[in-house]
Each structure stands twice: as C-alpha cells, then as structure tokens.
Design an enzyme around this catalytic site. Structure first.
Site, PDB file in Angstrom:
ATOM      1  N   CYS A 120       0.381  -1.080   0.041  1.00 16.50           N
ATOM      2  CA  CYS A 120      -0.015  -0.029   0.002  1.00 16.50           C
ATOM      3  C   CYS A 120       0.729   0.859  -0.224  1.00 16.50           C
ATOM      4  O   CYS A 120       1.875   1.431   1.327  1.00 16.50           O
ATOM      5  CB  CYS A 120      -1.324   0.389   1.261  1.00 16.50           C
ATOM      6  SG  CYS A 120      -2.129   1.423   1.239  1.00 16.50           S
ATOM      7  N   CYS A 127      -2.613  15.198   3.304  1.00 17.06           N
ATOM      8  CA  CYS A 127      -3.740  14.875   2.130  1.00 17.06           C
ATOM      9  C   CYS A 127      -4.714  16.074   2.288  1.00 17.06           C
ATOM     10  O   CYS A 127      -5.012  16.879   3.210  1.00 17.06           O
ATOM     11  CB  CYS A 127      -4.914  13.991   2.270  1.00 17.06           C
ATOM     12  SG  CYS A 127      -6.441  12.872   1.165  1.00 17.06           S
ATOM     13  N   CYS A 131     -11.360  14.151   4.604  1.00 18.76           N
ATOM     14  CA  CYS A 131     -12.154  13.164   5.022  1.00 18.76           C
ATOM     15  C   CYS A 131     -13.007  12.667   6.605  1.00 18.76           C
ATOM     16  O   CYS A 131     -11.931  12.718   6.957  1.00 18.76           O
ATOM     17  CB  CYS A 131     -12.495  11.268   3.921  1.00 18.76           C
ATOM     18  SG  CYS A 131     -12.491  11.833   2.331  1.00 18.76           S
ATOM     19  N   GLY A 186      -2.895  10.294   0.882  1.00 18.36           N
ATOM     20  CA  GLY A 186      -2.573  11.580  -0.219  1.00 18.36           C
ATOM     21  C   GLY A 186      -3.825  10.510  -1.117  1.00 18.36           C
ATOM     22  O   GLY A 186      -4.431  10.566  -1.184  1.00 18.36           O
ATOM     23  N   SER A 240     -13.857   5.280  -3.367  1.00 20.57           N
ATOM     24  CA  SER A 240     -14.259   5.717  -2.207  1.00 20.57           C
ATOM     25  C   SER A 240     -15.416   6.139  -2.273  1.00 20.57           C
ATOM     26  O   SER A 240     -15.736   7.414  -1.696  1.00 20.57           O
ATOM     27  CB  SER A 240     -13.474   6.482  -1.722  1.00 20.57           C
ATOM     28  OG  SER A 240     -11.911   5.254  -1.384  1.00 20.57           O
ATOM     29  N   CYS A 360      -6.317   0.512   6.667  1.00 19.15           N
ATOM     30  CA  CYS A 360      -6.944   1.643   5.685  1.00 19.15           C
ATOM     31  C   CYS A 360      -7.790   3.009   7.199  1.00 19.15           C
ATOM     32  O   CYS A 360      -8.222   2.839   8.222  1.00 19.15           O
ATOM     33  CB  CYS A 360      -7.696   1.620   5.529  1.00 19.15           C
ATOM     34  SG  CYS A 360      -7.705   0.103   4.315  1.00 19.15           S
TER      35      CYS A 360
END
Ligand code: SAH
Length: 381
Positions: A120, A127, A131, A186, A240, A360
């Site tokens: 990953c 970023c 979110c 990011g 997403s 995640c």
C-alpha cells in the site's frame, strides 16, 4: 484547492546534487545516456540494473566496462528514500515510516496474504480531502511526492523483503510483493503526473514489472482525472464511495461537493475497465448508524446498477479522537447480503495491521512542522 500548483511540488534537488536514477523513466535514461554518447542498449541495461535487479552500486553492473561505470557514478546517484522506522503487526503486516530527503515522512504498508503480497503506497505527504473518518485527513497536505519517492517506496520494500532476482534465478523467486495499491496517504489523482510517471516505471516489463492488472489506484472521486487514469494507465480503479446520498457524502467525503454522486458514477461507467470485464471496486467504510442501514445497501445497489463492480466493505478503523464507531458485525453482514444478492461480490475487508496503526485510514505522519512551512510559502505567494 490548488493541489497541482508549485507550492505542493516535491522540492528541487540542490544544484550540486547528482540526479537520481530512481524516478527516471526509460526514455529519460535513454536521453541522459545519449548525452554521454552511449547507445540505447546501454540505457536498457542501466534500466534493468536499477529497476529489475535493484542494484545501488554502479560497480555491480558487470556487463558494462569499468570506465563507463565510473562515468555513470560521476554523473548519477541511485538513492531510495530512507526508512526511519519499521513496525511489525502480529498479523504479519509491516509498516515502514519513510523519511524523505527534506525531512517529511510518509508511510508504506506491506500486507502479506497466502497467494499474494500487497504493498500500500502513499502518493502525498498528508492530504487535502479531509474525509471525516480518515486519520490522514486530519493532517494538512504538505506536498506531493515525486516519482522517485513513489517508486522508491516499492524498491525499498523489495530491499527489505529480499526480493530482487539474482542473475541466475530471474524468474523463480517467490513474490511477496505481487500487487500494488495506491491507497496510502494522499489522493493519487490530485498528484496525477507524478503518480503516472511512477506507475509507468513500475509497469515496465524490463524493470519492476508489476502489470497493470496487479495495480489498483484508489480515488475519492476526482472525476476529471479518472478518464486520464483509465486511458493512460489502465490500472484497476477503486472508488471511495462511503455514502449513497449526496447530503451525507457532502459531509463525510467533502470532495463530493465538487464532484457529486451522479458525476462520479457516470465517470465509473466510462472507466475503460468496465468494458473489459474488469470490475471497479467500490470501497465503503462501515460507520455505525451513519451509512450502514439496509436502505443504504439497497440504494447502493441501485446506484451501481450496470457497472461491473465489487463492493469492498471496510469496517471503520478507529483512531484517537475519531467521531465514529465501527458498525456491528450483524449490520455489516446484513448490508453485504443485500449487495451480494444483487449479484455483486461484497467482501468484508479484514482489518490488517491495526495494532501498529497501519490499517485503512490510520496512516498519519508527524509532519505538521513542515506543513506550516508549506502554508507560509503559500501565504507568501
Ligand atoms: N485518497 C484516496 C486514497 C486513500 S485509500 C481515496 O480516498 O480513495 C484509503 C481508503 O481507506 C479509502 O477508501 C478511505 O476512504 C478508507 N478509509 C479512510 N479512513 C478509514 C477508516 N478510519 N477506516 C476504514 N477505512 C478508512
């Protein structure tokens, strides 16, 4: 958000620094060697040494004459980003905290599975998307990563896994790094040019040679760049989604205010993979009592109708101060069942590396200091 503007560009190396071969595409190497009066096949050899064999020392390039090796060493360096710290999870997941030349930090995560190993990879320091459920999102964007820093993450993972083929065993090594997901810190489509350059290097069959079928790029939905990504790179796409109504998605994925659901799903329908029977992955974080109802599941099925897709349900991974809770297992199962009975695979992603904050949405580097620097620069412009 001016994410492609110069203030977020990776730093220019100091004028006296030698150019790094890592991050150079094959065409760049060919041009650089042509300037030295060397033919194309030499550039091909150099490309193989650097990216396929992973050498860091020009003297290891045994099919080149000594004077040429010396000339190369005078003009170029072969340098990966350095590892500040490595962390091992009880489940085998490994996280590297990577220190970049300017002191900024990003994280890279290796997730071993039975039949493959996935890396990953991060595309930015911090970023811009904010979110609400994402730890990285609480960090400001410091800057974009350059191609060398993106490819470098993969190369140092290969170093650590001991996966460079040796001269006599080129194809028989067991792959612990078989797949790449651009799902680290990011938004890769807000750093498209650098990510594209890096992935072109990674996909070159004479080098790192990981094919587009084993690469997935995840986006929160930068609609205008999705088309370019499909046409130019052809890698797998993960989107997403996380909410099926604009009202909620505006809140938890603020990028939705710019590119709302209807536009996002139209771009998914147009993505080339969906014509080649390559499914689009929709990622859906399961937030208790926020987006996990049966009505949400039915609306999701309605939205993606006709798009060859798979829906990855990600149980929310907590982080300190997060304003959400993970959905119950029962709610996740009910949701998955509705999606599955509509004909879409809907795996529930097992959290990996939670104990080392590598799952995640848990990645966050300690680069706030540098972020203030970027803001000061942006204010000065
Ligand atoms: N910016 C890109 C790449 C990041 S991928 C994107 O948004 O797709 C990281 C994935 O993990 C995204 O699907 C993201 O929404 C999800 N995620 C973020 N925070 C999470 C959390 N706390 N728990 C579970 N998944 C999360």
């Amino acid at each position: 958000m001016p994410v492609n503007s110069d203030i977020f560009a990776p730093p220019e190396p100091p004028a006296e620094a030698l150019p790094n071969l890592i991050g150079m595409r094959r065409a760049d190497m060919t041009a650089a060697l042509a300037e030295m009066g060397e033919p194309r096949f030499r550039a091909d050899q150099l490309f193989q040494w650097v990216y396929n064999r992973g050498v860091t020392d020009f003297d290891a390039m045994t099919n080149m004459a000594k004077p040429l090796r010396a000339a190369l060493a005078e003009r170029f360096k072969i340098e990966r980003p350095s590892v500040a710290r490595g962390l091992d999870s009880v489940d085998g997941t490994h996280k590297w905290l990577i220190k970049l030349a300017d002191g900024n930090e990003v994280e890279t995560v290796h997730i071993p599975e039975e039949d493959r190993g996935t890396l990953c990879v991060s595309s930015q320091v911090g970023c811009t998307l904010s979110c609400k459920f994402c730890h990285t999102g609480t960090q400001r964007l410091v800057r974009n990563l350059g191609p060398a820093e993106i490819v470098g993450q993969i190369m140092l993972a290969r170093d650590h896994l001991g996966e460079w083929p040796t001269a006599d065993q080129r194809s028989i090594y067991e792959r612990q790094l078989s797949n790449i997901v651009m799902m680290g810190m990011g938004e890769p489509l807000y750093n498209y040019d650098n990510v594209a350059a890096a992935l072109q290097i990674v996909m070159d069959g004479e080098g790192i040679a990981i094919s587009r079928r084993r690469i997935t790029l995840s986006t929160a939905g930068v609609v205008p760049m999705m088309r370019r990504c499909g046409a130019e790179l052809g890698v797998g796409l993960a989107v997403s989604l996380h909410a099926v109504r604009d009202e909620l998605r505006d809140e938890i994925v603020p990028l939705n205010r710019k590119y709302p659901l209807a536009e996002l799903l139209a771009a998914c329908r147009d993505y080339p993979g969906s014509r080649n029977s390559r499914r689009i992955t929709f990622e859906y974080v399961m937030l208790k009592d926020v987006n996990d109802s049966e009505a949400d599941a039915r609306e999701l099925v309605r939205l993606i109708a006709g798009i060859p897709s798979k829906v990855n349900l990600i149980p929310f991974n907590p982080w300190p101060g997060a304003p959400f809770e993970r959905s119950t297992d029962a709610a996740i199962e009910r949701f998955a069942e509705i999606v599955r009975s509509a004909g879409y695979p809907s795996p529930v992603r097992t959290p990996r590396g939670e104990d080392i904050m590598a799952a995640c949405g848990q990645l966050k580097s300690a680069s706030q200091r540098a972020s203030k620097g970027a803001l000061a620069r942006s204010a000065a412009e």
